[in-house]
Design a protein around this motif. Structure first.
Motif, PDB file in Angstrom:
ATOM      1  N   MET A   1      60.423   9.580 -20.610  1.00 34.88           N
ATOM      2  CA  MET A   1      61.643   9.736 -21.420  1.00 34.88           C
ATOM      3  C   MET A   1      61.538   8.869 -22.663  1.00 34.88           C
ATOM      4  N   SER A   2      61.819   9.433 -23.832  1.00 37.68           N
ATOM      5  CA  SER A   2      61.694   8.689 -25.084  1.00 37.68           C
ATOM      6  C   SER A   2      63.041   8.324 -25.684  1.00 37.68           C
ATOM      7  N   PHE A   3      64.126   8.597 -24.969  1.00 40.83           N
ATOM      8  CA  PHE A   3      65.469   8.297 -25.483  1.00 40.83           C
ATOM      9  C   PHE A   3      66.311   7.685 -24.375  1.00 40.83           C
ATOM     10  N   SER A   4      67.169   6.719 -24.745  1.00 38.91           N
ATOM     11  CA  SER A   4      68.100   6.118 -23.777  1.00 38.91           C
ATOM     12  C   SER A   4      69.376   5.721 -24.495  1.00 38.91           C
ATOM     13  N   LYS A   5      70.446   5.616 -23.713  1.00 36.57           N
ATOM     14  CA  LYS A   5      71.742   5.180 -24.246  1.00 36.57           C
ATOM     15  C   LYS A   5      72.345   4.157 -23.288  1.00 36.57           C
ATOM     16  N   ILE A   6      72.658   2.987 -23.823  1.00 39.30           N
ATOM     17  CA  ILE A   6      73.187   1.878 -23.030  1.00 39.30           C
ATOM     18  C   ILE A   6      74.527   1.464 -23.615  1.00 39.30           C
ATOM     19  N   TYR A   7      75.461   1.083 -22.743  1.00 41.56           N
ATOM     20  CA  TYR A   7      76.800   0.685 -23.188  1.00 41.56           C
ATOM     21  C   TYR A   7      76.925  -0.829 -23.252  1.00 41.56           C
ATOM     22  N   THR A   8      77.590  -1.291 -24.307  1.00 45.55           N
ATOM     23  CA  THR A   8      77.930  -2.711 -24.444  1.00 45.55           C
ATOM     24  C   THR A   8      79.202  -2.800 -25.271  1.00 45.55           C
ATOM     25  N   ARG A   9      79.527  -4.001 -25.742  1.00 47.17           N
ATOM     26  CA  ARG A   9      80.792  -4.196 -26.466  1.00 47.17           C
ATOM     27  C   ARG A   9      80.584  -5.048 -27.706  1.00 47.17           C
ATOM     28  N   SER A  10      81.386  -4.768 -28.726  1.00 49.85           N
ATOM     29  CA  SER A  10      81.479  -5.640 -29.888  1.00 49.85           C
ATOM     30  C   SER A  10      82.829  -6.348 -29.845  1.00 49.85           C
ATOM     31  N   ILE A  11      83.095  -7.204 -30.814  1.00 48.97           N
ATOM     32  CA  ILE A  11      84.368  -7.914 -30.886  1.00 48.97           C
ATOM     33  C   ILE A  11      85.028  -7.606 -32.225  1.00 48.97           C
TER      34      ILE A  11
ATOM     35  N   VAL B   1      68.397   4.192 -28.153  1.00 48.07           N
ATOM     36  CA  VAL B   1      67.000   3.831 -28.413  1.00 48.07           C
ATOM     37  C   VAL B   1      66.154   5.096 -28.396  1.00 48.07           C
ATOM     38  N   HIS B   2      65.379   5.279 -29.464  1.00 54.92           N
ATOM     39  CA  HIS B   2      64.469   6.435 -29.543  1.00 54.92           C
ATOM     40  C   HIS B   2      63.066   5.929 -29.836  1.00 54.92           C
ATOM     41  N   ILE B   3      62.098   6.397 -29.027  1.00 54.79           N
ATOM     42  CA  ILE B   3      60.692   6.036 -29.211  1.00 54.79           C
ATOM     43  C   ILE B   3      59.941   7.270 -29.684  1.00 54.79           C
ATOM     44  N   SER B   4      59.248   7.154 -30.819  1.00 51.42           N
ATOM     45  CA  SER B   4      58.516   8.300 -31.382  1.00 51.42           C
ATOM     46  C   SER B   4      57.123   7.860 -31.793  1.00 51.42           C
ATOM     47  N   GLN B   5      56.277   8.857 -32.102  1.00 56.15           N
ATOM     48  CA  GLN B   5      54.929   8.572 -32.545  1.00 56.15           C
ATOM     49  C   GLN B   5      54.962   7.984 -33.958  1.00 56.15           C
ATOM     50  N   GLY B   6      54.014   7.122 -34.218  1.00 54.82           N
ATOM     51  CA  GLY B   6      53.936   6.516 -35.534  1.00 54.82           C
ATOM     52  C   GLY B   6      53.431   5.093 -35.440  1.00 54.82           C
TER      53      GLY B   6
ATOM     54  N   ALA C   1      63.863   3.837 -22.198  1.00 56.62           N
ATOM     55  CA  ALA C   1      63.281   4.854 -23.082  1.00 56.62           C
ATOM     56  C   ALA C   1      61.771   4.941 -22.914  1.00 56.62           C
ATOM     57  N   SER C   2      61.126   3.817 -22.592  1.00 53.63           N
ATOM     58  CA  SER C   2      59.673   3.809 -22.406  1.00 53.63           C
ATOM     59  C   SER C   2      59.268   4.163 -20.983  1.00 53.63           C
ATOM     60  N   GLY C   3      60.259   4.444 -20.103  1.00 53.76           N
ATOM     61  CA  GLY C   3      59.980   4.889 -18.748  1.00 53.76           C
ATOM     62  C   GLY C   3      59.568   3.795 -17.784  1.00 53.76           C
ATOM     63  N   GLN C   4      59.812   2.527 -18.122  1.00 52.69           N
ATOM     64  CA  GLN C   4      59.393   1.430 -17.255  1.00 52.69           C
ATOM     65  C   GLN C   4      60.419   1.117 -16.170  1.00 52.69           C
ATOM     66  N   ILE C   5      61.669   1.501 -16.368  1.00 54.20           N
ATOM     67  CA  ILE C   5      62.690   1.401 -15.327  1.00 54.20           C
ATOM     68  C   ILE C   5      63.493   2.695 -15.346  1.00 54.20           C
ATOM     69  N   PRO C   6      64.061   3.102 -14.215  1.00 53.28           N
ATOM     70  CA  PRO C   6      64.794   4.381 -14.156  1.00 53.28           C
ATOM     71  C   PRO C   6      66.118   4.304 -14.894  1.00 53.28           C
ATOM     72  N   SER C   7      66.601   5.448 -15.312  1.00 51.90           N
ATOM     73  CA  SER C   7      67.869   5.527 -16.065  1.00 51.90           C
ATOM     74  C   SER C   7      69.007   6.106 -15.236  1.00 51.90           C
ATOM     75  N   LEU C   8      68.770   6.300 -13.934  1.00 55.81           N
ATOM     76  CA  LEU C   8      69.704   7.049 -13.098  1.00 55.81           C
ATOM     77  C   LEU C   8      71.115   6.460 -13.092  1.00 55.81           C
ATOM     78  N   HIS C   9      71.228   5.139 -12.957  1.00 52.42           N
ATOM     79  CA  HIS C   9      72.546   4.524 -12.800  1.00 52.42           C
ATOM     80  C   HIS C   9      72.987   3.693 -14.014  1.00 52.42           C
ATOM     81  N   ALA C  10      72.213   3.694 -15.068  1.00 55.70           N
ATOM     82  CA  ALA C  10      72.505   2.812 -16.204  1.00 55.70           C
ATOM     83  C   ALA C  10      73.846   3.130 -16.861  1.00 55.70           C
ATOM     84  N   HIS C  11      74.254   4.407 -16.816  1.00 53.80           N
ATOM     85  CA  HIS C  11      75.504   4.775 -17.497  1.00 53.80           C
ATOM     86  C   HIS C  11      76.749   4.267 -16.765  1.00 53.80           C
TER      87      HIS C  11
END
Length: 495
Positions: free
Chosen positions: A1-11, A23-28, A92-102
């Protein structure tokens, strides 16, 4: 998977809007770009994140990384985004699963070795997370600030590796629990320490009961400052909602707060108007907001800059302060109780024809005129604090302590809440006819007083509120002549 979305907060002010870290990972060629109005601390996170990922046993992608902090038009500041950025890169780099991150929101600053450091404004973030019913993962050192939230599901982690093990379900984190320890009000001063000054103590009790503002006038060394410092200790106890409101403000301001304690703020007379009301390019709370549900004490009131204390006039009425900037406006709560102290003249001894005073009448007049009429009109109780005699000092050894006075205050406070759902000071003008009815003798007394004291409409209403509070302290349903007479005695003008 080359894309991920994580939730956090600003103030933003006293709120914590949701931030989506994409986060998006692409060639280059290897690079890392952060977009979405990041400030300096956020832009520098890429170096901390890279070292933390490598030192935690993972591989930092040797590709082109683009990190978007959405919404893109909201400025992002602070180091709390380090952890969500690192988790987004690893997913995004596939090193940990994204199943429960949301299901989670992440906050935390990363050390170069992967350890999690504490961040600011964690209570504000946790309260917003609780409202959205998401679980929160935060640094271990921040857990003490959120243990009063009953319905928040939260986990603490010492480092990045522990968070990754939790998401991978190899070694789950232990869920935090709400603290069962009761919180108690901490006092800095006790009324039993005050020698004499029975009239001033009585005024202090009335102010605490009804939420009224108070001005002490008298020569140096008569106990004005000590009396003022006792006010927070006899106020009614904070309820859970009020305590969280105060704790949230102190979390935003990054200041320590003892849970359950009424705030007591005593800024020096050299402070500016911005220090009192708050401000800055990213508005932060000022002293009047830090005194929310507590006491703002202004010692040596005439020594304050005129522009500084004049800004108190609007918050005293509206219980909030609005700070406007080109990018928008921020509203901070300011339901504080004002208590002030002043000397009668520049040297301080113009009291009962004290021979030590060498000030001219013009000097005395100019000194007293530093406080404007509109501000004085908003202060409910004006009390003279005379020098203490030797006899008063001996008798006061058996004086009441703050616990005794607070019990009476609590009883009268409960009468107000049961009758009108608010303190007397907060009664609207339209409510006064219902809750502050006067009989014929009281009406005649108030009519004469209004002519003699040249009372404004505001002053008239404030006298009614004070009289209502005095009647509540006596446990009497209707205002009587003695209650109104005592309330009028607290509106004496300068001599």
């Amino acid at each position: 998977m080359s894309f991920s979305k994580i939730y956090t907060r600003s103030i933003c002010g006293l709120s914590a809007p949701l931030i989506e870290v994409e986060v998006h990972i692409s060639q280059g060629l290897p690079s890392l770009t952060i977009v979405g109005l990041p400030e300096t601390a956020v832009r520098e996170s890429k170096d901390r994140v890279r070292s933390a990922i490598i030192n935690s046993g993972f591989t930092f992608p040797s590709k082109r990384l683009t990190i978007n902090l959405a919404p893109a038009d909201l400025p992002k500041e602070g180091t709390r985004l380090d952890l969500p950025i690192a988790i987004g890169i690893l997913i995004a780099s596939g090193q940990i699963p994204s199943l429960h991150a949301h299901h989670y929101e992440f906050v935390g600053e990363l050390a170069l070795d992967g350890r999690l450091r504490s961040v600011r404004s964690i209570l504000t973030i946790a309260m917003a997370c609780e409202h959205e019913q998401r679980a929160l993962i935060l640094p271990t050192k921040n857990q003490q600030y959120i243990q009063q939230l009953s319905s928040l599901k939260w986990f603490t982690a010492p480092d990045l590796k522990s968070v990754c093990d939790h998401l991978s379900n190899t070694q789950p984190l232990v869920q935090g629990e709400m603290s069962s320890e009761p919180y108690h009000q901490k006092r800095t001063s006790d009324l039993s320490d005050v020698k004499g000054q029975f009239a001033a103590k009585r005024a202090l009790e009335i102010a605490a009961t009804g939420g009224h503002s108070l001005l002490f006038r008298g020569p140096p060394g008569t106990g004005k400052t000590l009396l003022s410092s006792c006010l927070a200790g006899i106020l009614p106890s904070l309820n859970h909602k009020q305590m969280l409101e105060v704790a949230n403000i102190y979390s935003i301001a990054n200041q320590e707060y003892i849970l359950g304690t009424r705030p007591f703020r005593a800024p020096h007379h050299t402070c500016s108007a911005v220090a009192l009301v708050g401000g800055g390019s990213q508005p932060k709370p000022g002293e009047i907001t830090l005194a929310h549900h507590g006491v703002l004490f202004l010692d040596e009131l005439p020594e304050f800059d005129r522009k500084a204390f004049e800004v108190l006039r609007q918050p005293l009425e509206s219980k909030e302060i609005t700070i406007s900037r080109a990018s928008g406006k921020t509203i901070f709560p300011a339901d504080f109780q004002l208590i002030a102290a002043m000397n009668p003249c520049p040297c301080g001894y113009y009291f009962n024809q004290d021979q030590r005073c060498q000030c001219s009448l013009d000097q005395i007049k100019r000194y007293q005129n530093r406080i404007s009429g509109p501000l004085l009109d908003r202060i409910d109780l004006h009390i003279d604090v005379p020098p203490i005699s030797y006899q008063d000092m001996q008798v006061s050894q058996q004086s009441e302590n703050s616990d005794t006075v607070q019990r009476r205050v609590n009883m009268a406070y409960e009468r107000q809440i049961q009758r009108q759902k608010t303190q007397n000071q907060s009664l609207k003008n339209s409510d006064l006819e219902q809750y502050c009815q006067l009989d014929q003798p009281c009406q005649r007394m108030l009519s004469l007083a209004q002519k003699k004291l040249s009372l404004s409409v505001r002053g008239y209403h404030r006298i009614l509120r004070v009289a209502r509070t005095i009647a509540d302290l006596d446990g009497i349903e209707h205002i009587q002549s003695k209650h109104l007479s005592e309330a009028l005695s607290y509106r004496t003008p300068f001599e």
